[in-house]
Motif scaffolding. Structure first.
Motif, mmCIF file in Angstrom:
data_model
loop_
_atom_site.group_PDB
_atom_site.id
_atom_site.type_symbol
_atom_site.label_atom_id
_atom_site.label_comp_id
_atom_site.label_asym_id
_atom_site.label_seq_id
_atom_site.Cartn_x
_atom_site.Cartn_y
_atom_site.Cartn_z
ATOM 1 N N ASP A 63 -34.322 13.257 10.230
ATOM 2 C CA ASP A 63 -34.664 14.408 11.065
ATOM 3 C C ASP A 63 -35.450 14.009 12.308
ATOM 4 N N ARG A 64 -35.867 12.757 12.382
ATOM 5 C CA ARG A 64 -36.613 12.276 13.538
ATOM 6 C C ARG A 64 -35.737 11.332 14.354
ATOM 7 N N PRO A 65 -36.004 11.205 15.647
ATOM 8 C CA PRO A 65 -35.225 10.268 16.469
ATOM 9 C C PRO A 65 -35.417 8.833 15.990
ATOM 10 N N LEU A 66 -34.413 8.017 16.250
ATOM 11 C CA LEU A 66 -34.491 6.612 15.864
ATOM 12 C C LEU A 66 -35.587 5.900 16.645
ATOM 13 N N GLU A 105 -39.191 5.899 20.562
ATOM 14 C CA GLU A 105 -38.759 6.808 19.501
ATOM 15 C C GLU A 105 -37.908 7.876 20.162
ATOM 16 N N GLY A 106 -36.605 7.711 20.012
ATOM 17 C CA GLY A 106 -35.711 8.548 20.791
ATOM 18 C C GLY A 106 -35.852 8.183 22.256
ATOM 19 N N LEU A 107 -36.139 9.167 23.093
ATOM 20 C CA LEU A 107 -36.337 8.936 24.519
ATOM 21 C C LEU A 107 -37.809 8.908 24.895
ATOM 22 N N GLU A 108 -38.681 8.886 23.897
ATOM 23 C CA GLU A 108 -40.124 8.885 24.138
ATOM 24 C C GLU A 108 -40.689 7.477 23.966
ATOM 25 N N ASP A 116 -23.718 2.717 21.073
ATOM 26 C CA ASP A 116 -23.834 2.137 22.416
ATOM 27 C C ASP A 116 -24.301 3.184 23.421
ATOM 28 N N GLU A 117 -23.804 4.396 23.268
ATOM 29 C CA GLU A 117 -24.214 5.461 24.186
ATOM 30 C C GLU A 117 -25.706 5.752 24.053
ATOM 31 N N LEU A 118 -26.188 5.808 22.808
ATOM 32 C CA LEU A 118 -27.613 6.056 22.595
ATOM 33 C C LEU A 118 -28.444 4.906 23.149
ATOM 34 N N GLU A 119 -27.975 3.685 22.982
ATOM 35 C CA GLU A 119 -28.721 2.528 23.486
ATOM 36 C C GLU A 119 -28.861 2.591 25.006
ATOM 37 N N GLN A 120 -27.801 2.989 25.694
ATOM 38 C CA GLN A 120 -27.859 3.115 27.146
ATOM 39 C C GLN A 120 -28.860 4.193 27.563
ATOM 40 N N GLN A 161 0.833 -1.197 0.000
ATOM 41 C CA GLN A 161 0.000 0.000 0.000
ATOM 42 C C GLN A 161 0.874 1.256 0.000
ATOM 43 N N ARG A 162 0.386 2.289 -0.644
ATOM 44 C CA ARG A 162 1.121 3.540 -0.774
ATOM 45 C C ARG A 162 0.191 4.713 -0.476
ATOM 46 N N GLN A 163 0.775 5.803 -0.015
ATOM 47 C CA GLN A 163 0.060 7.058 0.208
ATOM 48 C C GLN A 163 -1.184 6.847 1.074
ATOM 49 N N VAL A 164 -0.976 6.259 2.231
ATOM 50 C CA VAL A 164 -2.067 5.975 3.158
ATOM 51 C C VAL A 164 -2.268 7.174 4.080
ATOM 52 N N ARG A 165 -3.510 7.588 4.227
ATOM 53 C CA ARG A 165 -3.851 8.682 5.138
ATOM 54 C C ARG A 165 -4.828 8.184 6.189
ATOM 55 N N GLN A 166 -4.578 8.533 7.432
ATOM 56 C CA GLN A 166 -5.464 8.165 8.525
ATOM 57 C C GLN A 166 -6.584 9.201 8.634
ATOM 58 N N LEU A 167 -7.825 8.723 8.609
ATOM 59 C CA LEU A 167 -8.984 9.595 8.715
ATOM 60 C C LEU A 167 -9.759 9.258 9.977
ATOM 61 N N GLN A 168 -10.245 10.259 10.652
ATOM 62 C CA GLN A 168 -11.024 10.067 11.865
ATOM 63 C C GLN A 168 -12.472 9.773 11.504
ATOM 64 N N ALA A 169 -12.932 8.590 11.885
ATOM 65 C CA ALA A 169 -14.315 8.217 11.596
ATOM 66 C C ALA A 169 -15.253 8.904 12.579
ATOM 67 N N GLU A 170 -16.352 9.380 12.072
ATOM 68 C CA GLU A 170 -17.348 10.042 12.900
ATOM 69 C C GLU A 170 -18.704 9.373 12.679
ATOM 70 N N PRO A 171 -19.454 9.143 13.754
ATOM 71 C CA PRO A 171 -20.771 8.511 13.589
ATOM 72 C C PRO A 171 -21.725 9.420 12.831
ATOM 73 N N LEU A 172 -22.586 8.806 12.046
ATOM 74 C CA LEU A 172 -23.591 9.566 11.322
ATOM 75 C C LEU A 172 -24.602 10.164 12.290
ATOM 76 N N HIS A 173 -25.183 11.239 11.867
ATOM 77 C CA HIS A 173 -26.184 11.894 12.703
ATOM 78 C C HIS A 173 -27.371 10.954 12.923
ATOM 79 N N GLY A 174 -27.711 10.746 14.195
ATOM 80 C CA GLY A 174 -28.848 9.897 14.515
ATOM 81 C C GLY A 174 -28.589 8.415 14.374
ATOM 82 N N SER A 175 -27.326 7.978 14.329
ATOM 83 C CA SER A 175 -27.029 6.557 14.168
ATOM 84 C C SER A 175 -27.170 5.824 15.500
ATOM 85 N N PHE A 176 -27.243 4.499 15.412
ATOM 86 C CA PHE A 176 -27.439 3.637 16.576
ATOM 87 C C PHE A 176 -26.081 3.375 17.223
#
Length: 292
Positions: A155-158, A178-181, A112-116, A95-110
């Motif tokens: 745009d709505r809670p999971l 639905e979200g916290l409801e 572990d923190e949300l599950e708790q 492999q050549r020219q490898v760049r490390q990218l910081q992964a970020e969770p998608l908005h409203g994704s499932f």
């Protein structure tokens, strides 16, 4: 039959080889035409007649242009990964020219923190607590089904589904949020979800405290598995886990069981405890009748 002399082609120029190749093809084509005409003549057809299309021979087209071949054999790429001594996870060796990218969770994704957060919010509703009773276990959380033709609204809670098992009422409970409801909370009669980690831990603790196993299993490890019974069995529908105690240092493969116990989580009692780990319905029913 005399042996044909061998011809060394290594020192012949490429142009001469192409010319020789074309002459051979022309001779083959001429010979094929003569053979076809002779065959028609023997059958009574005029020698000048067109050959039968079924007997036509496909002759390779003579090479009329100079061939250009690579001077070196092309190198085939070799796809390989790094070994155990070069870090984890494995990566391609070239492999050549490898760049490390910081992964970020998608908005409203499932996450572990949300599950708790959703689980704690669900337990705060009186309707949910009433269905669960004093003793219950959390089984798992997943995304609520939305149907194949429906796309999630970012745009709505999971909308999430939580599964519990009430040991107080011996009943599975499904909670939809639905979200916290709270959307709904219902009993699911007859449903035995897989054993939860906290249920296994509780069953092991109860089994270790049983007088029949006291002093025998302190240094052994244990695992638990939910028992399933036929519908007509008196124990059907009860939350019974079979606990197996084993010595982790005996073998590298499957660990042989030393002791076993059938634990009723509804009543927090041990129905069977013995050295033979096989659970039989007759022994379980006999112990159940004694406890009753």
């Amino acid at each position: 039959m005399s042996k044909q002399p061998e011809i060394d082609l290594t020192n012949i120029p490429l142009d001469d080889l192409v010319s020789l190749h074309n002459r051979v093809l022309r001779k083959i084509a001429a010979r094929a035409k003569i053979d076809l005409e002779s065959q028609h003549g023997e059958q009574g057809a005029p020698a000048s007649a067109e050959p039968d299309p079924r007997l036509e021979l496909e002759i390779a087209t003579p090479v009329s242009e100079q061939l250009y071949l690579p001077s070196e054999v092309p190198r085939i790429p070799r796809f390989a990964f790094t070994g155990p001594g070069e870090g984890w996870p494995p990566r391609p060796t070239e492999q050549r020219q490898v760049r490390q990218l910081q992964a970020e969770p998608l908005h409203g994704s499932f996450t572990d923190e949300l599950e708790q957060r959703v689980r704690h919010a669900a337990l705060s509703y009186p309707d949910v607590r009433e269905l669960l009773g004093e003793r219950h276990a959390f089984i798992h959380t997943d995304m609520a089904a939305t149907g194949k033709s429906m796309r999630p609204d970012l745009d709505r809670p999971l909308r999430m589904r939580l599964i519990f098992f009430s040991h107080t009422h011996n009943m599975a409970v499904e909670v939809e949020m639905e979200g916290l409801e709270l959307v709904r909370a219902v009993n699911v009669p007859g449903f035995q979800p897989p054993e939860a980690v906290e249920e296994i831990d509780e069953a092991i603790e109860i089994a270790r405290a049983d007088p029949r196993l006291h002093g025998l299993v302190e240094n052994l490890e244990a695992s638990g598995l939910l028992q399933q019974f036929q519908r007509e069995d008196p124990l059907a529908g009860r939350r019974i886990l079979w606990v197996t105690f084993f010595d982790p240092g005996e073998t590298e493969g499957e660990k042989p069981a030393r002791y076993g116990a059938a634990v009723d989580l509804n009543r927090r009692t041990v129905l069977v405890a013995r050295q033979d780990p096989d659970l039989t319905r007759s022994d379980t029913r006999q112990s159940e009748a004694t406890d009753a």
